[in-house]
Design a protein around this motif. Structure first.
Motif, short mmCIF file in Angstrom:
data_model
loop_
_atom_site.label_atom_id
_atom_site.label_comp_id
_atom_site.label_asym_id
_atom_site.label_seq_id
_atom_site.Cartn_x
_atom_site.Cartn_y
_atom_site.Cartn_z
N SER A 2 0.84 -1.19 0.00
CA SER A 2 0.00 0.00 0.00
C SER A 2 0.88 1.24 0.00
O SER A 2 2.01 1.20 0.45
CB SER A 2 -0.92 0.01 1.22
N VAL A 3 0.33 2.31 -0.55
CA VAL A 3 0.98 3.61 -0.49
C VAL A 3 -0.07 4.62 -0.04
O VAL A 3 -1.27 4.40 -0.20
CB VAL A 3 1.58 4.07 -1.84
N THR A 4 0.40 5.70 0.54
CA THR A 4 -0.48 6.80 0.92
C THR A 4 0.16 8.10 0.48
O THR A 4 1.38 8.17 0.31
CB THR A 4 -0.69 6.86 2.45
N ASP A 95 9.29 1.58 -8.31
CA ASP A 95 8.54 1.61 -9.56
C ASP A 95 7.81 2.95 -9.72
O ASP A 95 7.82 3.55 -10.79
CB ASP A 95 7.55 0.45 -9.59
N LEU A 96 7.17 3.41 -8.66
CA LEU A 96 6.49 4.71 -8.71
C LEU A 96 7.49 5.82 -9.02
O LEU A 96 7.21 6.73 -9.82
CB LEU A 96 5.77 4.99 -7.39
N ARG A 108 16.75 14.98 -5.06
CA ARG A 108 17.59 14.01 -4.35
C ARG A 108 17.26 12.63 -4.90
O ARG A 108 16.10 12.23 -4.95
CB ARG A 108 17.30 14.05 -2.85
N GLU A 109 18.29 11.92 -5.32
CA GLU A 109 18.09 10.57 -5.88
C GLU A 109 17.38 9.66 -4.89
O GLU A 109 17.55 9.82 -3.67
CB GLU A 109 19.44 9.95 -6.26
N LEU A 110 16.63 8.72 -5.39
CA LEU A 110 16.00 7.72 -4.53
C LEU A 110 17.08 6.75 -4.07
O LEU A 110 17.65 6.00 -4.87
CB LEU A 110 14.90 6.96 -5.31
N LEU A 132 9.21 10.66 -2.05
CA LEU A 132 8.84 9.25 -1.98
C LEU A 132 9.76 8.56 -1.00
O LEU A 132 10.98 8.80 -1.02
CB LEU A 132 8.96 8.57 -3.35
N ASP A 133 9.19 7.70 -0.15
CA ASP A 133 10.03 6.95 0.76
C ASP A 133 9.34 5.69 1.24
O ASP A 133 8.14 5.51 1.09
CB ASP A 133 10.49 7.81 1.94
#
Length: 140
Positions: A2-4, A95-96, A108-110, A132-133
């Motif tokens: 899941s993501v929020t 992927d996102l 900032r790179e993932l 994203l994290d």
């Protein structure tokens, strides 16, 4: 999996006070990590400012906040918020990130950060800044 998505508010020295206010309104739990807590002090005067903070309540209210470092430009009307996408699966977040990064400017790179196995920031082609994290429990 899941993501929020969570509104991530940006302040210049007022994040702790804002989080306390939102907590007084919505209840829930508050977590605050200062630049000193994270070992990321670049300006000693800002050591106790909020590098990462949130208020999360059982009713679904969730807001994140931080104090923009003095070395970065800040205009409350220009950089008032980020959209934060948090998930519990590194592959899903990766992927996102790949899809969202198309045509974006990477801030900032993932990659791994002290507080997360994966963390990254980019501004998409529409001018929206995304964080994203992979969420991990905070035990501070």
């Amino acid at each position: 999996m899941s993501v929020t998505t969570t509104t991530h508010l940006n302040f210049r020295g007022d994040a702790r006070e804002a989080l306390a206010f939102y907590h007084s309104v919505f209840g829930g739990r508050t977590a605050v990590v200062t630049y000193a807590d994270a070992g990321a002090v670049q300006d000693p005067a800002a050591a106790d400012q909020v590098m990462w903070g949130e208020v999360a309540a059982d009713n679904g209210f969730h807001v994140m906040a931080y104090d923009v470092p003095a070395q970065l430009s800040y205009d409350q009307g220009e950089k008032a918020f980020f959209v934060s996408v948090r998930g519990d699966d590194a592959d899903e977040i990766s992927d996102l990130w790949k899809r969202l990064a198309e045509g974006s400017t990477v801030v900032r790179e993932l990659e791994a950060a002290q507080w997360s196995p994966l963390y990254g920031m980019l501004t998409d082609r529409f001018g929206v800044t995304w964080v994203l994290d992979v969420a991990v429990p905070y035990d501070g």
